[in-house]
Design a protein around this motif. Structure first.
Motif, PDB file in Angstrom:
ATOM      1  N   ALA A 157       0.784  -1.344  -0.037  1.00 26.66           N
ATOM      2  CA  ALA A 157      -0.032  -0.127   0.093  1.00 26.66           C
ATOM      3  C   ALA A 157       0.773   1.144   0.142  1.00 26.66           C
ATOM      4  CB  ALA A 157      -0.994   0.037   1.202  1.00 26.66           C
ATOM      5  N   ILE A 158       2.008   1.262   0.657  1.00 28.84           N
ATOM      6  CA  ILE A 158       2.893   2.309   0.787  1.00 28.84           C
ATOM      7  C   ILE A 158       3.493   2.515  -0.519  1.00 28.84           C
ATOM      8  CG2 ILE A 158       5.159   3.213   1.935  1.00 28.84           C
ATOM      9  CD1 ILE A 158       4.492   1.918   4.258  1.00 28.84           C
ATOM     10  N   VAL A 159       4.153   1.493  -1.279  1.00 32.00           N
ATOM     11  CA  VAL A 159       4.587   1.680  -2.439  1.00 32.00           C
ATOM     12  C   VAL A 159       3.550   2.259  -3.654  1.00 32.00           C
ATOM     13  CG1 VAL A 159       5.645   0.459  -4.395  1.00 32.00           C
ATOM     14  CG2 VAL A 159       6.316  -0.190  -2.002  1.00 32.00           C
ATOM     15  N   VAL A 160       2.256   1.823  -3.351  1.00 35.51           N
ATOM     16  CA  VAL A 160       1.331   2.307  -4.527  1.00 35.51           C
ATOM     17  C   VAL A 160       1.077   3.715  -4.335  1.00 35.51           C
ATOM     18  CG1 VAL A 160      -1.246   1.978  -5.143  1.00 35.51           C
ATOM     19  CG2 VAL A 160       0.260  -0.120  -4.972  1.00 35.51           C
ATOM     20  N   SER A 161       0.947   4.031  -2.959  1.00 39.42           N
ATOM     21  CA  SER A 161       0.743   5.511  -2.464  1.00 39.42           C
ATOM     22  C   SER A 161       1.911   6.569  -3.025  1.00 39.42           C
ATOM     23  CB  SER A 161       0.634   5.572  -1.020  1.00 39.42           C
ATOM     24  OG  SER A 161      -0.471   4.881  -0.557  1.00 39.42           O
ATOM     25  N   LEU A 162       3.073   6.175  -2.791  1.00 37.38           N
ATOM     26  CA  LEU A 162       4.268   6.622  -3.384  1.00 37.38           C
ATOM     27  C   LEU A 162       4.256   6.931  -4.848  1.00 37.38           C
ATOM     28  CD1 LEU A 162       7.146   5.531  -1.056  1.00 37.38           C
ATOM     29  CD2 LEU A 162       5.828   7.615  -1.093  1.00 37.38           C
ATOM     30  N   TYR A 163       4.024   5.795  -5.665  1.00 33.35           N
ATOM     31  CA  TYR A 163       3.811   5.866  -7.097  1.00 33.35           C
ATOM     32  C   TYR A 163       2.857   6.876  -7.434  1.00 33.35           C
ATOM     33  CZ  TYR A 163       2.663   4.715 -11.710  1.00 33.35           C
ATOM     34  OH  TYR A 163       2.330   4.645 -13.139  1.00 33.35           O
ATOM     35  N   ILE A 164       1.627   6.823  -6.837  1.00 35.13           N
ATOM     36  CA  ILE A 164       0.473   8.001  -7.074  1.00 35.13           C
ATOM     37  C   ILE A 164       1.080   9.373  -6.918  1.00 35.13           C
ATOM     38  CG2 ILE A 164      -1.647   8.743  -6.570  1.00 35.13           C
ATOM     39  CD1 ILE A 164      -2.368   5.871  -5.848  1.00 35.13           C
ATOM     40  N   VAL A 165       1.679   9.675  -5.775  1.00 34.11           N
ATOM     41  CA  VAL A 165       1.863  10.969  -5.554  1.00 34.11           C
ATOM     42  C   VAL A 165       3.303  11.433  -6.591  1.00 34.11           C
ATOM     43  CG1 VAL A 165       3.834  10.551  -3.713  1.00 34.11           C
ATOM     44  CG2 VAL A 165       2.525  12.526  -3.976  1.00 34.11           C
ATOM     45  N   ALA A 166       4.284  10.526  -6.962  1.00 32.45           N
ATOM     46  CA  ALA A 166       5.117  10.869  -7.668  1.00 32.45           C
ATOM     47  C   ALA A 166       4.696  11.239  -9.101  1.00 32.45           C
ATOM     48  CB  ALA A 166       6.351   9.459  -7.793  1.00 32.45           C
ATOM     49  N   VAL A 167       3.751  10.287  -9.427  1.00 31.87           N
ATOM     50  CA  VAL A 167       3.040  10.726 -10.950  1.00 31.87           C
ATOM     51  C   VAL A 167       2.633  12.254 -10.622  1.00 31.87           C
ATOM     52  CG1 VAL A 167       1.267  10.226 -12.269  1.00 31.87           C
ATOM     53  CG2 VAL A 167       2.636   8.263 -11.444  1.00 31.87           C
TER      54      VAL A 167
END
Length: 594
Positions: free
Chosen positions: A269-279
């Motif tokens: 979940a953390i990795v997915v959240s970081l991907y979303i904010v990076a985009v």
């Protein structure tokens, strides 16, 4: 033990547990707990400041004039960290302090319960004693932890609220993803908490088994050494330890697997959240690198706080279940006998159609008993083991209440048990050997009496224990047993004389009872002690309880118990002439007294 608890009962229990926990905390400790609940906001503020500091440093690198703002932000971060450090030091101290207060409170309360609860709960209720031991060993520190869990819960809720609001402004989807990833932890916490409680409760027998065999080696070392039983005892101890380890490891192994799975879900979940904010940062140049760091930090914090919240809720629920046992034994029926210093001027006691049955048994221990004890009589109560003699004494001394019939004192039903007990002095078969000063071993026989040193010596002289005491350096101020510097102990006969002195010290007693305290002596030695005591009791009523008949020739009357009632009564000569139960007993023991 698996009974279902309704929501209302559970909430009531939680509230009781919380009140009990706060009742044992000092005012300063409560203030520290309240401050701790608010520190969640400081942690959030620190994270936001860290993100801002990164942005300021990035600006400095790019040539912006933000040095003053960066230094101010750094100062705020340092101050918050110092505040958290001081708080954690205080929290650590008060957690230990509150644990000691809880230990004192719980043991003080359980001792009070033991002094007030009906004796049948102690003697014939293994579930009561198991729960009492369970509370003394498990309950006290769990109560102390309850306020810590409440503090953790409130602090986590405040912190989560702030984090959710902050992340919501960045991207609401991140909030949803991180929240859902924490739900498996809720299930684990609830399931593990219930199973851990029952593990601890049902493991008490194994723990007793382990402690029992460990105690054998130290308590009976001489016998175990002589019979070379160390290997046997060690194997039995090891069997108990291995069974306990097997139970615990099974529980731990299962929930370790669940915890790993839950942590894996959280990390994804953390990795997915970081991907979303990076985009989102790449698509929106207004968002700075500090935003990415903030999301990374808050994503970790939201997981940590959510786990703390769920774990604390589960632990609060689990620990409060232990308190359920505490309240259960507190609410057991107690003796309702107000304290009194009064004594009877004389004791004429009548048992009228008295019956008594121990809980959990079908057969009467005392059955339709009718007998009268007159002031000044010397009476021997005899019978085989299990005939009802000791139960008769427990009813006579007010330890038990009869199920049927009534007990009369001077023609009136017993109303004041305290007054009755003040008028009786008794030594039970399993009399206590107090590991304290010799003089206190005597004076505990009447804690309400005002006495002098001569009174103590007089009681000791009557049993001839005084001749031994006078040979000791500290005489009556000598401390006995393992708590003394010399580890001085008495022989079996000396302990018995000291116990008899304790009995005689209660000089206001109108009746004195010896419930087989000399059963470990040979018949002739027992007969000598009883004969001597016969003269010491003078005009008092004296009851001598024994399954041996060394005293019966000199008493005024013999009560022969059989199957919970008096089968025969009379003098020695009368009962021999009747050629009944007593005559058979005496013939079988006659060779002991030749």
């Amino acid at each position: 033990m698996n009974e279902k608890t309704g929501l209302r009962d559970k909430l009531s229990l939680l509230w009781k547990a919380l009140l009990l926990s706060f009742r044992m905390k000092s005012k300063v400790s409560i203030c520290i707990s309240v401050i701790g609940m608010l520190l969640g906001l400081f942690t959030l503020w620190s994270n936001i400041l860290n993100a801002d500091l990164i942005n300021r440093i990035t600006g400095l690198i790019q040539g912006e004039d933000v040095l003053r703002q960066a230094l101010f932000t750094l100062l705020c971060i340092v101050l918050i960290e110092v505040l958290l450090l001081v708080y954690n030091m205080l929290k650590s101290y008060f957690v230990q302090y509150d644990s000691m207060r809880a230990d004192e409170y719980i043991h003080d309360t359980t001792y009070d319960i033991l002094s007030r609860t009906k004796y049948e709960n102690i003697e014939n209720n293994s579930n009561f004693m198991q729960k009492l031991d369970f509370i003394n060993n498990q309950g006290w520190w769990r109560i102390a932890q309850l306020t810590v869990f409440v503090q953790n819960i409130v602090s986590a809720v405040i912190s989560l609220a702030g984090i959710f609001v902050t992340l919501f402004y960045i991207n609401p989807l991140i909030v949803l993803i991180l929240f859902l990833s924490c739900l498996p932890g809720l299930w684990i916490s609830k399931k593990y908490g219930n199973e851990a409680y029952f593990y601890e409760l049902y493991s008490m027998r194994e723990k007793w088994y382990i402690d029992y065999h460990a105690g054998l080696i130290t308590g009976f070392n001489k016998e175990i050494r002589f019979f070379n039983l160390f290997g046997y005892i060690k194997n039995e101890w090891k069997t108990g330890v291995e069974l306990l380890i097997k139970k615990r490891s099974g529980l731990t192994r299962k929930f370790t697997f669940y915890r790993i799975a839950a942590d894996l879900i959280k990390n994804i979940a953390i990795v997915v959240s970081l991907y979303i904010v990076a985009v989102q940062i790449m698509e929106n140049s207004a968002l700075e690198v500090g935003t990415f760091v903030l999301v990374l930090t808050l994503a970790s914090n939201i997981q940590t706080n959510m786990w703390t919240l769920l774990w604390s809720l589960g632990e609060f629920n689990t620990h409060s279940v232990y308190i359920k046992d505490f309240y259960a034994i507190r609410e057991l029926e107690c003796e309702n006998h107000p304290e009194s210093n009064e004594t009877y001027d004389k004791l004429n006691i009548e048992f009228r159609n008295v019956s008594f049955t121990y809980k959990g048994t079908a057969e009467c221990a005392i059955r339709n008993l009718n007998v009268t004890l007159r002031q000044g009589e010397k009476i021997a109560v005899v019978g085989e083991n299990g005939s009802g003699k000791t139960t008769f004494i427990k009813l006579l001394s007010g330890i038990y209440d009869c199920d049927e019939g009534e007990i009369l004192i001077n023609g009136e039903p017993v109303k004041d048990i305290a007054k009755l007990r003040n008028s009786i002095s008794v030594i039970f078969q399993d009399y206590a050997k107090y590991r304290t000063y010799i003089k206190e071993n005597i004076t505990v026989g009447d804690v309400n009496r005002t006495y002098t040193d001569d009174d103590i010596r007089d009681a000791a002289r009557q049993t001839d224990i005084d001749s031994y005491i006078e040979t000791l350096d500290d005489k009556y101020d000598t401390k006995l047993g393992c708590f003394s510097d010399s580890y001085l102990d008495l022989s079996g006969g000396q302990w018995q004389k000291l116990a008899l002195s304790r009995l005689l010290f209660k000089n206001d007693a109108k009746m004195m009872i010896l419930d087989e305290p000399t059963a470990s002596l040979d018949p002739l030695a027992e007969a000598d002690i009883y004969a001597n005591f016969f003269h010491l009791t003078k005009d008092k009523t004296a009851l001598f309880i024994s399954h041996r008949l060394g005293i019966t020739k000199v008493v005024d009357r013999i009560l022969v118990f059989r199957d919970g009632t008096v089968a025969e009564q009379g003098t020695h000569d009368e009962l021999i002439a009747a050629n009944g139960v007593y005559a058979d007993m005496y013939k079988s023991q006659a060779q002991w007294y030749k």
